[in-house]
Design a protein around this motif. Structure first.
Motif, short mmCIF file in Angstrom:
data_model
loop_
_atom_site.label_atom_id
_atom_site.label_comp_id
_atom_site.label_asym_id
_atom_site.label_seq_id
_atom_site.Cartn_x
_atom_site.Cartn_y
_atom_site.Cartn_z
N ASP A 73 2.09 1.91 -3.49
CA ASP A 73 1.02 2.33 -4.41
C ASP A 73 0.58 3.77 -4.12
OD1 ASP A 73 1.03 -0.07 -5.65
OD2 ASP A 73 -0.70 -0.89 -4.57
N ARG A 74 0.91 4.31 -2.96
CA ARG A 74 0.48 5.66 -2.60
C ARG A 74 1.29 6.66 -3.44
NH1 ARG A 74 0.80 6.73 3.52
NH2 ARG A 74 -0.86 5.21 3.45
N LYS A 133 0.84 -1.21 0.00
CA LYS A 133 0.00 0.00 0.00
C LYS A 133 0.87 1.25 0.00
CE LYS A 133 -4.06 -1.93 2.29
NZ LYS A 133 -4.87 -1.93 3.51
#
Length: 104
Positions: free
Chosen positions: A99-100, A96
């Motif tokens: 992907d930020r 995550k």
């Protein structure tokens, strides 16, 4: 009343039981006699006798060394499952983060 007995006490009790068996009509009579002499529960002595027979291959069942190994492997397996869950959670967290979008 859960009482721990030493290995020496168990061995002595089993030797006494072996010596007493010919003088009694059946195993349980000998077990009750020897247990009474030693001040222990007849059930304790009976279980020790049964365990010794299983370990010697005279009676069907899981030998002590196999049971202990199974217990150790179950513990190890549980620890590895916990470690695997932690690693899965960490990989999700870091995925995550990657992907930020960056705010530079």
């Amino acid at each position: 009343m859960n009482q721990k007995y030493s290995a020496e006490m168990r061995d002595r009790a089993l030797r006494m039981l072996d010596e007493a068996k010919p003088d009694h009509s059946n195993l349980m009579a000998a077990v009750r006699h020897v247990a009474g002499l030693l001040g222990m529960s007849p059930e304790t002595l009976r279980v020790w006798h049964r365990r010794r027979e299983v370990d010697a291959g005279e009676r069907p069942g899981v030998p002590t060394d196999v049971a202990e190994e199974n217990k150790r492997l179950r513990r190890e397996n549980a620890e590895l499952r916990k470690a695997n869950e932690v690693l899965k959670a960490a990989s999700v967290f870091f995925a995550k983060e990657l992907d930020r979008p960056s705010t530079r």
